[in-house]
Design a protein around this motif. Sequence first.
Motif, short mmCIF file in Angstrom:
data_model
loop_
_atom_site.label_atom_id
_atom_site.label_comp_id
_atom_site.label_asym_id
_atom_site.label_seq_id
_atom_site.Cartn_x
_atom_site.Cartn_y
_atom_site.Cartn_z
N GLN A 43 0.83 -1.20 0.00
CA GLN A 43 0.00 0.00 0.00
C GLN A 43 0.87 1.26 0.00
O GLN A 43 0.70 2.15 0.82
N ASP A 70 -7.90 5.08 -7.11
CA ASP A 70 -7.78 3.72 -7.63
C ASP A 70 -7.11 2.80 -6.60
O ASP A 70 -7.54 1.65 -6.43
N ALA A 71 -6.07 3.30 -5.94
CA ALA A 71 -5.35 2.48 -4.95
C ALA A 71 -6.21 2.18 -3.73
O ALA A 71 -6.30 1.03 -3.29
N GLY A 126 -9.48 2.29 -3.63
CA GLY A 126 -10.61 1.49 -4.06
C GLY A 126 -10.25 0.04 -4.26
O GLY A 126 -11.04 -0.87 -3.92
N ALA A 127 -9.07 -0.22 -4.81
CA ALA A 127 -8.66 -1.60 -5.07
C ALA A 127 -8.50 -2.38 -3.76
O ALA A 127 -8.84 -3.57 -3.70
N LYS A 128 -7.99 -1.75 -2.72
CA LYS A 128 -7.80 -2.42 -1.44
C LYS A 128 -9.11 -2.59 -0.68
O LYS A 128 -9.23 -3.45 0.18
N GLU A 172 -11.91 -3.50 -2.06
CA GLU A 172 -12.71 -4.55 -2.72
C GLU A 172 -12.52 -5.90 -2.03
O GLU A 172 -11.47 -6.21 -1.52
#
Length: 352
Positions: free
Chosen positions: A319, A345-346, A348-350, A352
């Motif tokens: 991260q 984006d970073a 949001g990706a984590k 999910e």
Amino acid sequence: MRSTTPARRLLAGAAVLPLALALAACGASEAADPPSSDSTATSGATDDATVTTDSDAAATGTVTIEDNHGQLEVPVNPERVVALDNHVFSTLSAWDVELVAAPKPIMGTGIWPEYTENEAVLDVGSHREPNLESIIAATPDLVIGGYRFQESYDSIVSQNPDAVVVEAHPREGEEISDELKRQIEILGQIFDREDEAAEIVADYDDAVTAASDAYNGTDTVVGLITSGGEIAYSAPVTGRSLGMLFPTLDLQPAIEQAAEDTSHGDDISVEAIAAAAPEWIIVLDRDGSGVGEGEYTSAQELISGSAALADVPAVAKDQVIYLDPNFYLTEDIQAYTALFQQIADAFGAKAE
């Protein structure tokens, strides 16, 4: 309002313009064929001519703006432009604005080749060793100064009496988001691109909203700057480049230490970073833009290669957000828009 020689000249020209247009119209009317009996066709031709005239006037007159020093009259779409502020090059490039001089040593390589690789664009040098004579030689109508060149403002004004000098870079102590938007809106007024400027502002606001919505509100974050093989700390709010992320996104700082060096970051040990145990690390690789001296060590090498940081949650969970290497040179609204989208984006990706 600040008074400028070219502004007075332009305003005087504007006063004469209506009379000149009226005389030209009379001459054209006497030479023209008799009007058509088709009233619809005649009306349409008149409307078209009026629209063209209004558009031309809007694109070649003057506009009143308020820069960092006060109000002044600026020519719209000036023909000879010198730009010194790194915040504006991406915008001027996108709007196909030609420059007659620019500070090539601090513009990097390959970012704005139409300026840096064009021999017709005179080199003003760096802010540390400025070649202000190049500005004089370029005979500009407009100089967009400020930022790294703000200490040269008085000299540039006095040496170029026939130019309007504008400084609209983000002002110290003001909210950075507002300042970035203010600057692009001023450029939109000067270059008759207000609609495009509004779109750039909207894209910025959308990216900020996306990043804010993606943040969970609890993860701790630390901002770092790497340069010369060392890791420095960028303090919340006032730290270089990254400080503004904290109030803008309401990020929870892992370290709450006031900034001492707001330009290059403050000294910090990897042990202190490890003790703070941030969930996220956001890193500006200052030397990645090519401005560093000596052997280059990337931010990724410094962080991933540190045994002391290996167990930090941000590193262990992958991260760590690395800014575009050119960010240090650009720092414009477009760069921040891309950064906020990268953060969104970073996060949001984590999530999910």
